[in-house]
Write a protein that holds these residues in place. Sequence first.
Motif, short mmCIF file in Angstrom:
data_model
loop_
_atom_site.label_atom_id
_atom_site.label_comp_id
_atom_site.label_asym_id
_atom_site.label_seq_id
_atom_site.Cartn_x
_atom_site.Cartn_y
_atom_site.Cartn_z
N LEU A 89 112.58 -48.66 -16.84
CA LEU A 89 112.78 -47.68 -15.77
C LEU A 89 113.90 -46.73 -16.20
O LEU A 89 115.08 -47.02 -16.04
CB LEU A 89 113.15 -48.40 -14.48
CG LEU A 89 113.26 -47.53 -13.23
CD1 LEU A 89 111.88 -47.07 -12.77
CD2 LEU A 89 113.95 -48.28 -12.10
N TRP B 243 113.01 -41.02 -13.96
CA TRP B 243 112.44 -41.27 -12.63
C TRP B 243 113.16 -40.50 -11.53
O TRP B 243 112.61 -40.27 -10.46
CB TRP B 243 112.44 -42.77 -12.34
CG TRP B 243 111.27 -43.46 -12.95
CD1 TRP B 243 111.15 -43.86 -14.26
CD2 TRP B 243 110.05 -43.81 -12.32
NE1 TRP B 243 109.93 -44.44 -14.47
CE2 TRP B 243 109.22 -44.43 -13.30
CE3 TRP B 243 109.56 -43.67 -11.03
CZ2 TRP B 243 107.94 -44.89 -13.01
CZ3 TRP B 243 108.28 -44.14 -10.74
CH2 TRP B 243 107.49 -44.74 -11.72
N SER C 92 111.47 -37.51 -9.69
CA SER C 92 110.61 -37.64 -8.51
C SER C 92 111.41 -37.44 -7.23
O SER C 92 110.89 -36.89 -6.24
CB SER C 92 109.94 -39.02 -8.50
OG SER C 92 110.89 -40.07 -8.41
N LEU D 108 115.75 -46.10 -5.88
CA LEU D 108 115.86 -45.88 -7.32
C LEU D 108 117.25 -46.21 -7.83
O LEU D 108 117.40 -46.77 -8.93
CB LEU D 108 115.51 -44.42 -7.64
CG LEU D 108 115.33 -44.07 -9.12
CD1 LEU D 108 114.36 -45.02 -9.80
CD2 LEU D 108 114.86 -42.63 -9.26
N MET E 28 104.97 -38.97 -16.24
CA MET E 28 106.11 -38.61 -15.39
C MET E 28 106.60 -37.18 -15.66
O MET E 28 107.31 -36.61 -14.84
CB MET E 28 107.25 -39.61 -15.59
CG MET E 28 106.97 -40.98 -15.00
SD MET E 28 106.66 -40.94 -13.21
CE MET E 28 108.29 -40.53 -12.58
N TRP F 29 106.27 -34.26 -13.02
CA TRP F 29 107.24 -33.92 -11.98
C TRP F 29 107.99 -32.63 -12.33
O TRP F 29 108.67 -32.06 -11.48
CB TRP F 29 108.21 -35.07 -11.76
CG TRP F 29 107.60 -36.17 -10.93
CD1 TRP F 29 107.07 -37.34 -11.37
CD2 TRP F 29 107.44 -36.17 -9.50
NE1 TRP F 29 106.59 -38.08 -10.31
CE2 TRP F 29 106.80 -37.39 -9.15
CE3 TRP F 29 107.76 -35.27 -8.49
CZ2 TRP F 29 106.48 -37.71 -7.83
CZ3 TRP F 29 107.45 -35.60 -7.17
CH2 TRP F 29 106.82 -36.80 -6.86
N THR G 234 101.79 -40.92 -9.25
CA THR G 234 102.91 -41.83 -9.45
C THR G 234 102.72 -43.12 -8.65
O THR G 234 102.99 -44.22 -9.15
CB THR G 234 104.23 -41.16 -9.04
OG1 THR G 234 104.42 -39.98 -9.83
CG2 THR G 234 105.41 -42.08 -9.26
#
Length: 400
Positions: free
Chosen positions: A39, A43, A46, A85, A322, A325, A372
């Motif tokens: 991860l 991220w 987003s 997150l 990803m 985004w 996603t």
Amino acid sequence: MATAHPLTATTDNTSHANPGRPTRANAEAAAKSSPFRHLGPNWYASVMGTAIVATAGAGLPFDVPGLRTFCTAVWALALAMLVALLAARAVHWTHHRDQARAHLLDPSMAPFYGCLSMALLAVGGGALVVGRDWIGVQAAVALDVVLFSTGTLIGLAAAVAVPYLMVVRHRVDPSQATPVWLLPLVAPMVSAALGPLLVPHLPAGQPRETLLLACLAMFGLSLLATLVMLPMIFARLVTGGPLPLALTPTLFLVLGPLGQSTTAVDKFAVAAPGVVPAPYEGGFAILPVLYGVPVMGFALLWLALAAALVLRARRRGMVFGMTWWAFTFPVGTCVTGAEGLARHTGLVVYDGLAVALYALLLAAWAVAAVHTARGLVSGRLLAAPRRVLAVPAPTTARTT
């Protein structure tokens, strides 16, 4: 005797003496299969892309029934995503420090640490724009103070640390230049654009002027750094050809500093009256037109070029990752920039531009959000990056 390739070889270190007892190899295998291990900081894009849907929609030049409620709900979603997150990334840093360090030393991943700053700033700014409708003005100001302060400090640190790592630790050459390199440099511009929202909530006098001029300084910091980096990116495209399919959406990242800087000069002009002395107040008032109009023109040129290259990549098999985004937050900054130009020029054409760009933003956000969610349910987006054989040594490439 034939030997297995190091990328495909497997070993069995299970203890046969006591098969019921977990071994070190079992523990390491379990850690590497954790959904938090891969991860990365990418991220946070987003969260940025979701928050900008709320703030950009709130500034549209018409009143659609339910639009304000929709924007506030989207902001609440962005806040929930940010909290989740941050917790997940805390687990990543606690239990997978080797991978976290690898991200910092990876020139394709380290720039995404700028996204942490921008996610905090975007959600904090959204609290003052629309979140106050649900949580109240005082709570919105308090939340924004925390997120703006933290996000700005992280953004300034990333603007120094990531280029430093690129110089002394990363091994890159001009052929590897991508718009991703702009991310840590754009973060201070987001602070510059959202900081003026807090100016009216500070005591009159030096506190307000200090914050406004600090935002102006971050505007200059980010703008000049972008002007240094952008020619490298454009030269890479012209001399090296199109980016790899998975990276093509990152071309939209160039819109970020363009749209955000146009938004910033609009916010300066709104906040300046009564905060800075009269001669300088007038200077802030003309910036939205003299700076914003030509920069928005270049943003539209780049939007057309980037869209053409994305369509080309899509025809050649570009699939969701990803990086999609990148279609959201940068476009959202152009929406807020166009809204500011509409207010300062009074031209209907900028109202129409803001509406058209917001429609594009909504479509991009919906597509990225749905894909996603599917990738999270299937586990594909949290899997290890696919390995790519290179010469002379194998490397990994993040495509999701």
